[in-house]
Write a protein that holds these residues in place. Sequence first.
Motif, short mmCIF file in Angstrom:
data_model
loop_
_atom_site.label_atom_id
_atom_site.label_comp_id
_atom_site.label_asym_id
_atom_site.label_seq_id
_atom_site.Cartn_x
_atom_site.Cartn_y
_atom_site.Cartn_z
N VAL A 166 -9.53 -12.94 6.65
CA VAL A 166 -9.50 -11.65 5.96
C VAL A 166 -9.06 -10.55 6.92
N GLY A 167 -9.52 -10.63 8.17
CA GLY A 167 -9.15 -9.61 9.15
C GLY A 167 -7.66 -9.53 9.40
N TYR A 168 -6.96 -10.68 9.30
CA TYR A 168 -5.51 -10.67 9.49
C TYR A 168 -4.76 -10.35 8.21
N LEU A 169 -5.34 -10.65 7.07
CA LEU A 169 -4.66 -10.39 5.80
C LEU A 169 -4.87 -8.95 5.32
N GLN A 170 -6.07 -8.42 5.54
CA GLN A 170 -6.39 -7.04 5.14
C GLN A 170 -6.37 -6.16 6.39
N ARG A 171 -5.20 -5.66 6.71
CA ARG A 171 -5.02 -4.92 7.96
C ARG A 171 -5.37 -3.45 7.79
N ASP A 172 -5.44 -2.74 8.92
CA ASP A 172 -5.78 -1.32 8.88
C ASP A 172 -4.57 -0.49 8.50
N ASP A 173 -4.72 0.84 8.55
CA ASP A 173 -3.65 1.74 8.14
C ASP A 173 -2.41 1.64 9.01
N LYS A 174 -2.58 1.18 10.25
CA LYS A 174 -1.45 1.06 11.16
C LYS A 174 -0.77 -0.31 11.07
N GLY A 175 -1.26 -1.17 10.19
CA GLY A 175 -0.66 -2.49 10.04
C GLY A 175 -1.15 -3.51 11.04
N ALA A 176 -2.18 -3.17 11.81
CA ALA A 176 -2.75 -4.09 12.81
C ALA A 176 -3.93 -4.83 12.19
N PRO A 177 -4.30 -5.98 12.75
CA PRO A 177 -5.50 -6.67 12.25
C PRO A 177 -6.71 -5.75 12.23
N ASN A 178 -7.51 -5.88 11.20
CA ASN A 178 -8.67 -5.01 11.01
C ASN A 178 -9.72 -5.31 12.09
N THR A 179 -9.83 -4.42 13.05
CA THR A 179 -10.67 -4.67 14.23
C THR A 179 -12.13 -4.95 13.89
N PRO A 180 -12.80 -4.14 13.04
CA PRO A 180 -14.22 -4.44 12.72
C PRO A 180 -14.40 -5.82 12.09
N ILE A 181 -13.46 -6.21 11.22
CA ILE A 181 -13.57 -7.52 10.57
C ILE A 181 -13.32 -8.64 11.58
N ILE A 182 -12.35 -8.44 12.48
CA ILE A 182 -12.08 -9.44 13.51
C ILE A 182 -13.29 -9.60 14.42
N LYS A 183 -13.95 -8.50 14.76
CA LYS A 183 -15.15 -8.58 15.59
C LYS A 183 -16.26 -9.32 14.86
N ALA A 184 -16.40 -9.06 13.56
CA ALA A 184 -17.41 -9.80 12.79
C ALA A 184 -17.11 -11.29 12.77
N GLY A 185 -15.82 -11.63 12.62
CA GLY A 185 -15.44 -13.04 12.68
C GLY A 185 -15.72 -13.65 14.03
#
Length: 261
Positions: A192-211
């Motif tokens: 999900v962190g790689y599919l639902q990215r942030d406003d800048k188009g980068a992986p969603n950092t909080p979700i990646i940290k949770a993973g």
Amino acid sequence: MSSADTPTPILEKDTVNSVAFDQCVAPQPRLPAYGGEYAPPAPRKFANPAPLGLSAFALTTFVLGCINVGTRNITDASIVIGPAFGYGGLIQLLAGMWEMAVGNTFGATALSSYGGFWIAFAIILTPGGFQVVDSLESAGKGSPAMFYDSLGLFLMGFFIFTFILLLCTLRSSVAFFSLFFFLDMAFLVLGVGYLQRDDKGAPNTPIIKAGGCFALIAAFLAWYNALAGIADSTNSFFTLPVFHFPWSEQARGRKSARDTV
């Protein structure tokens, strides 16, 4: 020509080898072989390959989990390439093959598949050689979005596979079930962190940290299960409980034994 003059038939070499082999497998305490005496070896017993595979998986998952949660501000995952190829990949794959040799279908499927996962992940991360990232970015006209989407789908595929294995742990133990549960959550959340990215188009950092947190928990559970499989009365002063489910075969067998007494 008399019977005394009759020449003794000479056995061919292959016949001698065949006779000697038949003697070796016969249940005799001391057997002649090639003019000497040969004591047949004791029955071979294979070691349990599961702790080796679990240890290989645990260490590689631990390293990547630490990077995902941002430990020591490490942002590049290149250090994972070595362990993913050599330990989490090759060694775990070999452990899976030995699980197949000892007749454990679940262990062979799980360890071999996750060994393949780490080899594939290392191939993706290897700079220059396989050009996976460069090819996807070129296809995306210089944008990394296609690579992030592809990696997210790759992780989602292993989320589905891990869920299938999770269903096969419901009659084992709490420790083993927990390992696959947290691993499954790690694949899901990272995907999900790689599919639902942030406003800048980068992986969603909080979700990646949770993973990454789920991955770290799975790594320590893998080490726990590995130690539970290694430690016994011959090498340790203690053994680790794995907490069998009440409906598992082991728990029901112990209950039946208590009821019989």
